[in-house]
Design a protein around this motif. Structure first.
Motif, mmCIF file in Angstrom:
data_model
loop_
_atom_site.group_PDB
_atom_site.id
_atom_site.type_symbol
_atom_site.label_atom_id
_atom_site.label_comp_id
_atom_site.label_asym_id
_atom_site.label_seq_id
_atom_site.Cartn_x
_atom_site.Cartn_y
_atom_site.Cartn_z
ATOM 1 N N LYS A 184 -12.700 2.694 5.023
ATOM 2 C CA LYS A 184 -12.995 1.801 6.149
ATOM 3 C C LYS A 184 -11.864 0.806 6.407
ATOM 4 O O LYS A 184 -11.779 0.234 7.476
ATOM 5 N N LEU A 185 -11.006 0.637 5.448
ATOM 6 C CA LEU A 185 -9.892 -0.296 5.659
ATOM 7 C C LEU A 185 -8.629 0.390 6.151
ATOM 8 O O LEU A 185 -7.615 -0.254 6.373
ATOM 9 N N TRP A 186 -8.706 1.724 6.294
ATOM 10 C CA TRP A 186 -7.487 2.428 6.665
ATOM 11 C C TRP A 186 -6.940 2.021 8.019
ATOM 12 O O TRP A 186 -5.740 2.064 8.268
ATOM 13 N N LYS A 187 -7.814 1.638 8.919
ATOM 14 C CA LYS A 187 -7.348 1.360 10.276
ATOM 15 C C LYS A 187 -6.398 0.166 10.312
ATOM 16 O O LYS A 187 -5.584 0.062 11.215
ATOM 17 N N ASN A 188 -6.469 -0.704 9.294
ATOM 18 C CA ASN A 188 -5.552 -1.841 9.275
ATOM 19 C C ASN A 188 -4.147 -1.455 8.856
ATOM 20 O O ASN A 188 -3.236 -2.255 8.913
ATOM 21 N N ILE B 143 -7.844 2.219 -1.900
ATOM 22 C CA ILE B 143 -8.314 1.510 -0.709
ATOM 23 C C ILE B 143 -9.347 2.365 0.000
ATOM 24 O O ILE B 143 -9.077 3.516 0.340
ATOM 25 N N GLU C 109 -3.284 0.668 -3.446
ATOM 26 C CA GLU C 109 -2.540 -0.580 -3.414
ATOM 27 C C GLU C 109 -1.947 -0.814 -4.792
ATOM 28 O O GLU C 109 -2.608 -0.591 -5.800
ATOM 29 N N THR D 35 0.840 -1.183 0.000
ATOM 30 C CA THR D 35 0.000 0.000 0.000
ATOM 31 C C THR D 35 0.875 1.231 0.000
ATOM 32 O O THR D 35 1.874 1.300 0.727
ATOM 33 N N SER E 212 -0.343 -10.338 7.355
ATOM 34 C CA SER E 212 -1.452 -11.174 6.893
ATOM 35 C C SER E 212 -0.996 -12.606 6.994
ATOM 36 O O SER E 212 0.197 -12.894 6.976
#
Lengths: 363, 255
Positions: B141-145, B138, B82, B31, B46
């Motif tokens: 809502k996926l930023w926190k990961n 991206i 990404e 990313t 992951s």
């Protein structure tokens, strides 16, 4: 029969020619004649052809003769070698150039073998006996001088362009107008995160040694064979000339040098009108197929008036277009496609004498 | 969302290319986070990657002569995309003799990071090369990961507090240990430092050597400072600093 010899630096050029032709196919014809020694190669789907002709003055010595058969007919050396056999002999060309003092190549017809002898420094002599298969070479006749577009460029510039394209991208597109030339990745309709990068490079007319654009066009062809040609041209330090026209008509890449002449003829993708009957094939995606180099078996004798049959096979290009059909026998008048003919032995004979000896070969 | 930037200096371009090559060796897909003052290459941990994660940060002012960005919104002035890391490094490598390099986010049928290079040819005329690298935006809502991983409250720093680091491999036939002595221990940032820890007591973690090798092999930028944090039996964390670029890499312990 063939008997020739070359020095270390000539071996390097000879080896580069073999390496370049190995990008076209796994098989190589050794075809000597009075014009010199020709190395020829055709790929299995007949969409690429390469030929490098070394003139007799390229060699330290060069002897060639036809052999006489039992029934009195003369025949050429019909010699087909596997790349796997011959490529390893010409590996590490830089060290060959340094170490080899003389390289002799000659044929032994009694044993269907080509003998390659490398006389190296310190008294070392390496002898390779390579078996060959009897097979008449294929030759492409392509009138490159009738093409509307002719570009001559130093290989280094093309090499800089080619390096942009990854090995996963098989095809490149060359787009030309009188104002500029663009080399770019062949585009596909849908791309996503997993697709390759789309790259393009613009080259101005002033970078070419000769620039003639008669018709604006975009042609798409396989990168692999172009790379092969580039390898060879860098060894000869000679510029590459590209002859081409509209999509579908082959692209000829050639090098004209005092001592040798190289020609690589590549089929280009042809535009085909989308099939209107099927509702799915909307105009967005044009079915494209590689238009093939026509192959012919010629039976030309001086008195033989039979028209040449030419079999034009439209073969599906390697990956995407699986449902193409083979067929279509068209005549010589099929404009634009180059004709392949078997190099025959009849040209010097009396008219009416024996026709072309058909040699059984594997396809 | 907008992003456009330009590199005009050959040394900056070279440095950026090397960082990008290093990232490409450590992560296949990663990313890219763009903020007004920094660029980050992030590999979130992951299961597929074996639990390894990477965080690389560069201050943009040290590389780009021009830099403009507009994030997703005013409160969230960031961009997360990404991409396949090798695509970027390869495109940058073609810019060896570039006069200038521009990079911008574009949307040509699908989102791309477009790299435009002005090459200088031998005849000193310019040649334009463009690479469109496909990217995936991206969603927020996926930023926190993908946030900067917290440096764990490690029990031990540097294997032990006396500055000894041991690297050990063991197989059935052989066991090899490399001892590093007299390394420094950086001052602990944690306030919960366990005072009762004996300086000689070692913390150890067992990691997959291939991941460790991959990390070491990826190093193209010689760091001026490196810190190795060991969390006993949990993971090892490498923090490398080279002038302005910082790279953090986490390798979890083998289960």
């Amino acid at each position: 029969m063939l008997k020739c010899g070359m020095s270390g630096s000539q071996v390097k050029v000879f080896g580069k020619a073999i390496q370049a032709l190995s990008r076209v196919s796994d098989e190589l014809w050794l075809d000597p004649s009075e014009k010199g020694l020709a190395l020829r190669s055709v790929n299995s789907c007949r969409s690429a052809y390469g030929c490098v002709l070394f003139s007799p003055v390229f060699f330290q010595h060069y002897h060639w003769s036809t052999s006489v058969e039992v029934n009195g007919t003369k025949s050429n050396l019909n010699c087909k070698l596997g790349m796997k056999s011959i490529l390893p002999i010409f590996r590490c060309l830089n060290s060959l150039e340094r170490n080899v003092e003389m390289c002799k190549i000659f044929t032994r017809s009694d044993k269907s073998k080509v003998v390659i002898q490398l006389f190296c420094r310190h008294g070392i002599k390496k002898t390779h006996n390579v078996c060959f298969q009897e097979s008449q070479p294929l030759q492409v006749l392509f009138e490159k001088n009738t093409c509307s577009n002719i570009l001559m460029i130093q290989p280094r510039v093309l090499a800089e362009a080619i390096v942009l394209f990854t090995s996963s991208q098989e095809e490149v597109t060359l787009a030309v107008t009188p104002l500029e030339v663009c080399i770019k990745s062949s585009t596909e309709e849908s791309m996503d995160l997993n697709s390759s990068v789309y790259s393009e490079m613009f080259v101005g007319p002033h970078e070419f040694e000769f620039f003639q654009i008669g018709v604006d066009t975009e042609i798409t062809f396989c990168c692999k064979e172009l790379k092969g040609m580039l390898i060879f041209s860098e060894a000869t330090h000679a510029p590459i000339t590209m002859h081409f026209d509209f999509p579908g008509k082959p692209l000829a890449l050639s090098i004209d040098h005092m001592l040798l002449e190289a020609n690589f003829i590549l089929a280009t993708l042809a535009d085909e009108p989308s099939r209107a009957s099927s509702p799915q094939s909307l105009c967005l995606s044009q079915k494209r197929k590689r238009s093939d180099l026509a192959v012919s078996n010629s039976k030309v004798g001086k008195k033989d008036n039979k028209a040449m049959e030419s079999i034009s096979r439209k073969v599906a290009p390697r990956n995407l277009y699986a449902d193409e059909i083979l067929s279509n026998i068209s005549t010589l008048e099929n404009s634009g496609s180059p004709i392949m003919k078997r190099v025959n032995s009849d040209t010097e004979e009396e008219p009416g004498s024996s026709s072309l000896r058909k040699v059984k070969e594997k396809h | 969302m907008k992003f456009r930037a330009k590199i005009a200096d050959a040394a900056c371009l070279n440095h950026f290319t090397r960082v990008s090559c290093m990232v490409a060796k450590l992560a296949r897909t990663c990313t890219l986070r763009i903020r007004p003052h920094t660029l980050n290459f992030i590999l979130a941990d992951s299961a597929a990657g074996g639990g390894v994660s990477m965080w690389c940060e560069l201050p943009q002012e040290n590389f780009f002569s021009e830099f403009q960005m507009e994030g997703v919104s005013e409160e969230n002035n960031e961009i997360y995309v990404e991409l396949t890391a090798e695509n970027l490094s390869r495109a940058l490598k073609t810019a060896q003799n570039a006069r200038a390099l521009k990079v911008k986010l574009t949307n040509k049928h699908f989102p791309c990071l477009t790299v435009s290079i002005e090459l200088v040819s031998v005849s000193s005329s310019s040649r334009m090369v463009t690479h469109d690298i496909p990217v995936k935006v991206i969603p927020r809502k996926l930023w926190k990961n993908l946030q900067e991983p917290a440096v764990p409250d490690s029990d031990i720093i540097e294997a032990n507090l006396n500055g000894d680091l041991n690297l050990k491999i063991e197989s059935e036939l052989v066991s090899v240990t490399t001892h590093f002595k007299d390394l420094g221990n950086p001052p602990s940032a944690s306030e919960n430092e366990s005072e009762d820890r004996s300086p000689e007591q070692m913390a150890e973690v067992q990691v997959d050597i291939r991941k460790f090798l991959q990390f070491l092999a990826g190093q193209q930028v010689n760091p001026t400072r490196g810190i190795c944090n060991v969390v006993s039996h949990k993971m090892v964390h490498f923090d490398l600093l080279h002038e302005d670029v910082s790279l953090q890499y986490f390798i979890p312990a083998m289960s």
